[in-house]
Design a protein around this motif. Structure first.
Motif, mmCIF file in Angstrom:
data_model
loop_
_atom_site.group_PDB
_atom_site.id
_atom_site.type_symbol
_atom_site.label_atom_id
_atom_site.label_comp_id
_atom_site.label_asym_id
_atom_site.label_seq_id
_atom_site.Cartn_x
_atom_site.Cartn_y
_atom_site.Cartn_z
ATOM 1 N N UNK A 10 51.425 40.390 32.041
ATOM 2 C CA UNK A 10 50.970 39.473 30.994
ATOM 3 C C UNK A 10 49.502 39.081 31.150
ATOM 4 N N UNK A 11 48.946 39.259 32.347
ATOM 5 C CA UNK A 11 47.572 38.801 32.608
ATOM 6 C C UNK A 11 46.544 39.918 32.791
ATOM 7 N N UNK A 12 46.986 41.144 33.025
ATOM 8 C CA UNK A 12 46.059 42.207 33.414
ATOM 9 C C UNK A 12 44.942 42.463 32.405
ATOM 10 N N UNK A 13 45.186 42.192 31.140
ATOM 11 C CA UNK A 13 44.146 42.416 30.131
ATOM 12 C C UNK A 13 43.303 41.171 29.863
ATOM 13 N N UNK A 14 43.695 40.029 30.439
ATOM 14 C CA UNK A 14 42.975 38.774 30.198
ATOM 15 C C UNK A 14 42.232 38.246 31.420
ATOM 16 N N UNK A 15 42.641 38.680 32.596
ATOM 17 C CA UNK A 15 42.043 38.170 33.837
ATOM 18 C C UNK A 15 41.501 39.346 34.633
ATOM 19 N N UNK A 16 40.180 39.419 34.815
ATOM 20 C CA UNK A 16 39.625 40.528 35.591
ATOM 21 C C UNK A 16 40.022 40.409 37.064
ATOM 22 N N UNK A 17 40.335 41.539 37.668
ATOM 23 C CA UNK A 17 40.618 41.560 39.100
ATOM 24 C C UNK A 17 42.003 41.066 39.485
ATOM 25 N N UNK A 18 42.924 40.989 38.536
ATOM 26 C CA UNK A 18 44.276 40.547 38.865
ATOM 27 C C UNK A 18 45.063 41.716 39.453
ATOM 28 N N UNK A 19 45.861 41.458 40.488
ATOM 29 C CA UNK A 19 46.694 42.492 41.097
ATOM 30 C C UNK A 19 47.889 41.849 41.775
#
Length: 121
Positions: free
Chosen positions: A107-116
């Motif tokens: 849900x966050x990968x396209x909104x938060x850079x560097x999420x893993x």
């Protein structure tokens, strides 16, 4: 994030800690480590999450609101705990299981850079 600026902010808000008794500070740290050891042995995940804190977080969020924005996005997921690491800007979330963590990532990968997703062993 400027680590020296964050620590200066902490010193400004906590003058008693800067000049505090080193023995008392060490005893407090030892007590907290004992509590953590007991919680880790018990496997009480909820109690561990309750005890997690970062004394620098308020100062960093005041100076860098974008860190708070990322934290708020993570809090909208199924996270058990969301916290900033160190003096920032890294923010992490703890989840009950890998499925919940991966769902949050999706849900966050396209909104938060560097999420893993990371896993402890």
């Amino acid at each position: 994030v400027s680590t020296p600026a964050i620590f200066k902010g902490w010193d400004r808000l906590n003058p008693e800690k800067e000049t505090g008794d080193a023995t008392a500070l060490a005893a407090d740290a030892s007590l907290r480590m004992g509590i953590w050891g007991e919680l880790l042995q018990s496997g009480d995940f909820a109690a561990m999450a309750e005890q997690m804190r970062n004394d620098l977080e308020a100062i960093t969020l005041e100076q860098y609101p974008e860190v708070g924005t990322v934290k708020a996005l993570l809090q909208e997921t199924a996270a058990v705990k969301v916290l900033m690491s160190g003096s920032g800007p890294t923010v992490f979330a703890v989840y009950e299981d890998e499925r919940a963590a991966r769902s949050a990532y999706d849900s966050l990968k396209d909104r938060v850079p560097g999420v893993f997703v990371a896993q402890t062993i």
